[in-house]
Enzyme design. Sequence first.
Site, mmCIF file in Angstrom:
data_model
loop_
_atom_site.group_PDB
_atom_site.id
_atom_site.type_symbol
_atom_site.label_atom_id
_atom_site.label_comp_id
_atom_site.label_asym_id
_atom_site.label_seq_id
_atom_site.Cartn_x
_atom_site.Cartn_y
_atom_site.Cartn_z
ATOM 1 N N CYS A 40 -40.923 19.929 -41.805
ATOM 2 C CA CYS A 40 -41.319 18.537 -41.589
ATOM 3 C C CYS A 40 -40.410 17.939 -40.514
ATOM 4 C CB CYS A 40 -41.163 17.783 -42.911
ATOM 5 S SG CYS A 40 -41.401 16.000 -42.799
ATOM 6 N N HIS A 41 -40.897 16.908 -39.839
ATOM 7 C CA HIS A 41 -40.050 16.307 -38.803
ATOM 8 C C HIS A 41 -38.766 15.723 -39.404
ATOM 9 C CE1 HIS A 41 -40.383 15.074 -34.432
ATOM 10 N NE2 HIS A 41 -39.154 14.796 -34.795
ATOM 11 N N THR A 42 -38.783 15.390 -40.678
ATOM 12 C CA THR A 42 -37.568 14.845 -41.297
ATOM 13 C C THR A 42 -36.460 15.906 -41.348
ATOM 14 O OG1 THR A 42 -38.947 13.356 -42.600
ATOM 15 C CG2 THR A 42 -36.677 13.628 -43.329
ATOM 16 N N HIS A 62 -37.595 20.611 -47.465
ATOM 17 C CA HIS A 62 -37.998 19.812 -48.646
ATOM 18 C C HIS A 62 -39.502 19.913 -48.883
ATOM 19 C CE1 HIS A 62 -38.637 17.248 -45.144
ATOM 20 N NE2 HIS A 62 -39.554 16.606 -45.857
ATOM 21 N N GLU A 63 -40.146 20.922 -48.275
ATOM 22 C CA GLU A 63 -41.601 21.036 -48.382
ATOM 23 C C GLU A 63 -41.926 22.460 -48.865
ATOM 24 O OE1 GLU A 63 -44.352 18.700 -45.430
ATOM 25 O OE2 GLU A 63 -44.367 20.773 -44.776
ATOM 26 N N CYS A 92 -38.256 10.895 -63.362
ATOM 27 C CA CYS A 92 -37.575 11.098 -64.654
ATOM 28 C C CYS A 92 -38.371 10.490 -65.802
ATOM 29 C CB CYS A 92 -36.163 10.526 -64.614
ATOM 30 S SG CYS A 92 -36.086 8.718 -64.725
ATOM 31 N N CYS A 95 -36.187 5.840 -65.967
ATOM 32 C CA CYS A 95 -35.383 4.806 -65.298
ATOM 33 C C CYS A 95 -36.234 3.559 -65.045
ATOM 34 C CB CYS A 95 -34.796 5.340 -63.978
ATOM 35 S SG CYS A 95 -35.992 5.552 -62.645
ATOM 36 N N CYS A 98 -39.011 4.237 -62.580
ATOM 37 C CA CYS A 98 -40.158 5.004 -63.103
ATOM 38 C C CYS A 98 -41.005 4.149 -64.044
ATOM 39 C CB CYS A 98 -39.681 6.258 -63.826
ATOM 40 S SG CYS A 98 -39.245 7.611 -62.715
ATOM 41 N N CYS A 106 -38.032 6.833 -58.145
ATOM 42 C CA CYS A 106 -37.118 7.179 -59.241
ATOM 43 C C CYS A 106 -35.684 7.206 -58.709
ATOM 44 C CB CYS A 106 -37.489 8.559 -59.796
ATOM 45 S SG CYS A 106 -36.360 9.183 -61.043
ATOM 46 N N ARG A 110 -30.551 9.528 -57.449
ATOM 47 C CA ARG A 110 -30.550 9.228 -56.011
ATOM 48 C C ARG A 110 -29.162 9.319 -55.396
ATOM 49 N NH1 ARG A 110 -30.330 9.257 -51.507
ATOM 50 N NH2 ARG A 110 -31.584 8.263 -49.868
ATOM 51 N N CYS A 170 -44.577 17.529 -49.163
ATOM 52 C CA CYS A 170 -44.260 16.331 -48.374
ATOM 53 C C CYS A 170 -45.479 15.837 -47.597
ATOM 54 C CB CYS A 170 -43.070 16.538 -47.426
ATOM 55 S SG CYS A 170 -42.685 14.997 -46.548
ATOM 56 N N ARG A 365 -48.181 22.017 -38.651
ATOM 57 C CA ARG A 365 -47.169 22.497 -39.580
ATOM 58 C C ARG A 365 -46.908 23.972 -39.328
ATOM 59 N NH1 ARG A 365 -45.016 18.261 -40.489
ATOM 60 N NH2 ARG A 365 -44.489 17.503 -42.566
HETATM 61 P P1 NAD Z 1 -44.636 15.379 -35.987
HETATM 62 O O1 NAD Z 1 -43.581 15.675 -34.999
HETATM 63 O O2 NAD Z 1 -45.498 16.474 -36.506
HETATM 64 O O3 NAD Z 1 -45.637 14.251 -35.427
HETATM 65 C C1 NAD Z 1 -45.246 13.135 -34.686
HETATM 66 C C2 NAD Z 1 -46.416 12.770 -33.772
HETATM 67 O O4 NAD Z 1 -46.123 11.516 -33.157
HETATM 68 C C3 NAD Z 1 -46.659 13.771 -32.660
HETATM 69 O O5 NAD Z 1 -48.018 14.142 -32.591
HETATM 70 C C4 NAD Z 1 -46.219 13.017 -31.402
HETATM 71 O O6 NAD Z 1 -46.957 13.420 -30.250
HETATM 72 C C5 NAD Z 1 -46.535 11.587 -31.820
HETATM 73 N N1 NAD Z 1 -45.786 10.576 -31.063
HETATM 74 C C6 NAD Z 1 -44.478 10.598 -30.699
HETATM 75 N N2 NAD Z 1 -44.164 9.479 -30.020
HETATM 76 C C7 NAD Z 1 -45.284 8.730 -29.980
HETATM 77 C C8 NAD Z 1 -45.595 7.461 -29.396
HETATM 78 N N3 NAD Z 1 -44.664 6.760 -28.739
HETATM 79 N N4 NAD Z 1 -46.856 6.984 -29.552
HETATM 80 C C9 NAD Z 1 -47.800 7.698 -30.195
HETATM 81 N N5 NAD Z 1 -47.562 8.920 -30.746
HETATM 82 C C10 NAD Z 1 -46.326 9.417 -30.632
HETATM 83 O O7 NAD Z 1 -43.879 14.668 -37.202
HETATM 84 P P2 NAD Z 1 -44.365 14.522 -38.731
HETATM 85 O O8 NAD Z 1 -43.861 15.676 -39.516
HETATM 86 O O9 NAD Z 1 -45.794 14.164 -38.732
HETATM 87 O O10 NAD Z 1 -43.491 13.248 -39.168
HETATM 88 C C11 NAD Z 1 -43.789 11.967 -38.623
HETATM 89 C C12 NAD Z 1 -42.742 10.962 -39.056
HETATM 90 O O11 NAD Z 1 -42.867 10.712 -40.455
HETATM 91 C C13 NAD Z 1 -41.309 11.430 -38.859
HETATM 92 O O12 NAD Z 1 -40.521 10.304 -38.486
HETATM 93 C C14 NAD Z 1 -40.906 11.910 -40.241
HETATM 94 O O13 NAD Z 1 -39.506 11.918 -40.401
HETATM 95 C C15 NAD Z 1 -41.602 10.882 -41.091
HETATM 96 N N6 NAD Z 1 -41.872 11.223 -42.498
HETATM 97 C C16 NAD Z 1 -41.737 10.226 -43.423
HETATM 98 C C17 NAD Z 1 -42.056 10.458 -44.751
HETATM 99 C C18 NAD Z 1 -41.942 9.372 -45.759
HETATM 100 O O14 NAD Z 1 -41.987 9.670 -46.960
HETATM 101 N N7 NAD Z 1 -41.831 8.123 -45.369
HETATM 102 C C19 NAD Z 1 -42.489 11.732 -45.133
HETATM 103 C C20 NAD Z 1 -42.616 12.721 -44.161
HETATM 104 C C21 NAD Z 1 -42.312 12.458 -42.839
HETATM 105 N N1 AHE Z 2 -31.778 9.467 -44.941
HETATM 106 C C1 AHE Z 2 -32.452 8.525 -44.068
HETATM 107 C C2 AHE Z 2 -33.795 8.124 -44.605
HETATM 108 C C3 AHE Z 2 -34.746 9.278 -44.663
HETATM 109 C C4 AHE Z 2 -35.994 8.862 -45.392
HETATM 110 O O1 AHE Z 2 -36.494 7.750 -45.190
HETATM 111 N N2 AHE Z 2 -36.526 9.729 -46.233
HETATM 112 C C5 AHE Z 2 -37.781 9.489 -46.915
HETATM 113 C C6 AHE Z 2 -38.472 10.787 -47.055
HETATM 114 S S1 AHE Z 2 -38.888 11.505 -45.506
HETATM 115 C C7 AHE Z 2 -39.635 12.929 -45.996
HETATM 116 O O2 AHE Z 2 -40.005 13.646 -44.924
HETATM 117 C C8 AHE Z 2 -37.566 8.968 -48.341
HETATM 118 O O3 AHE Z 2 -38.194 9.363 -49.287
HETATM 119 N N3 AHE Z 2 -36.705 8.049 -48.482
HETATM 120 C C9 AHE Z 2 -36.411 7.469 -49.749
HETATM 121 C C10 AHE Z 2 -35.059 7.863 -50.206
HETATM 122 O O4 AHE Z 2 -34.622 7.376 -51.252
HETATM 123 O O5 AHE Z 2 -34.424 8.688 -49.534
HETATM 124 C C11 AHE Z 2 -31.595 7.302 -43.784
HETATM 125 O O6 AHE Z 2 -32.029 6.483 -42.945
HETATM 126 O O7 AHE Z 2 -30.489 7.212 -44.365
HETATM 127 ZN ZN ZN Z 3 -41.067 15.491 -45.033
#
Ligand code: NAD
Ligand code: AHE
Ligand code: ZN
Length: 370
Positions: A40-42, A62-63, A92, A95, A98, A106, A110, A170, A365
């Site tokens: 994942c990008h994270t 994490h995936e 859990c 908490c 939850c 949860c 954390r 994820c 992916r």
């Molecule tokens: P990825 O790299 O597969 O996809 C990102 C996409 O964004 C790419 O297609 C790229 O071309 C596009 N992009 C980049 N800059 C751009 C712009 N300025 N305008 C339009 N498009 C643009 O990444 P991913 O795995 O899909 O993850 C995406 C984001 O979501 C990451 O920041 C990741 O950390 C986050 N994420 C968050 C959660 C969550 O729970 N909140 C979960 C998973 C991933």
């Molecule tokens: N550690 C970062 C934040 C990262 C983040 O936002 N993680 C998401 C999951 S991304 C999965 O690909 C999330 O679930 N956050 C909730 C949590 O409790 O971590 C920072 O900025 O410190």
């Molecule tokens: Zn992820």
Amino acid sequence: MRTTAAVALEAGKPLEIMEVNLEGPKAGEVLVEIKATGLCHTDEFTRSGDDPEGIFPAILGHEGAGVVIEVGEGVTSLEVGDHVIPLYTPECRECDYCLNPKTNLCQSIRSTQGAGLLPDGSTRFSMLDGTPIHHYMGCSTFANHTVVPEIALAKVRKDAPFDKICYIGCGVTTGIGAVINTAKVEIGSTGIVFGLGGIGLNVIQGLRLAGADQIVGVDLNDDKEAMGRHFGMTDFVNPTKIDGDIVAHLVELTGGGGDYTFDATGNVNVMRQALESAHKGWGESIIIGVAGAGQEIATRPFQLVTGRSWRGTAFGGASGRTDVPKIVDWYMDGKIEIDPMITHKLSLDEINHGFDLMHEGKSIRAVVEF
Ligand code: NAD
Ligand code: AHE
Ligand code: ZN
């Protein structure tokens, strides 16, 4: 025991494949043999050093999906041989978080999870010279074996293929859940999705599932258009190929803005565009992307005064032990599609190539199979 892992020794350095020590599960913990893990990008966000919470050395990932090998004392919900998906958002069921239906966050473990430790405050991984290695997001799926708290494992059916359902750990759940659990999109809505990567395509798939009429995808990479259309996107916009302002263009294209807009890029400027392209009066913009250390979002307060709202979602608002087995069923029953998004299969030795593919925009992916 010893196992093989891709270890992040330092921020910004390629992962190193090595043998590591892994202690067995303590009370409330489970030893899992990881069969497959997505990138994942994270993971890249943390590997690169952009994550303010990043700790090294660590085993990222994490995936994942795998099989229970051993359970620690007091574990009651899982047994040897169960198929599981590790959860970076545990459940859990006790908490305050939850017990509140408004959140999936949860908090029971954390603080230790964020510090790269298991709930007792220690790590099970170490280098062969004894140097401790941190866990990551409570999962550490870039290892052939890992130890995970019982509350952070979803038990899933045994006929589901590991190399596909790992992505439910994820990307799939985050994207579809952002639509269904967080935004609660209604039939006939208009959605705008920024970033058509591993998350954004699942937002698109979620919007189709929810019955959205217009689904606009925005990406800088034209190669993402075909996959977006496959998953239900009705309009594609490349911001570099339009005349004028992207927000004005999207507002025009959607007849006033998106009922729901989603950032799946992690770029704070794009997050602003997503908020401002939400419909005046009622549009909701959901932040999914994670932004690097020190970055902040901004907009004119007038954007909110005039009825737009800015929200966010982690793991798509899903309560993993409850929801993940259902999403695995959706996949097995053909309600959602995963296979076309797994664009690359790699061995653990090739994991750094997976991050190159991500940067080059060539993969949706990449999945490592053990
Ligand atoms: P990825 O790299 O597969 O996809 C990102 C996409 O964004 C790419 O297609 C790229 O071309 C596009 N992009 C980049 N800059 C751009 C712009 N300025 N305008 C339009 N498009 C643009 O990444 P991913 O795995 O899909 O993850 C995406 C984001 O979501 C990451 O920041 C990741 O950390 C986050 N994420 C968050 C959660 C969550 O729970 N909140 C979960 C998973 C991933
Ligand atoms: N550690 C970062 C934040 C990262 C983040 O936002 N993680 C998401 C999951 S991304 C999965 O690909 C999330 O679930 N956050 C909730 C949590 O409790 O971590 C920072 O900025 O410190
Ligand atoms: Zn992820």
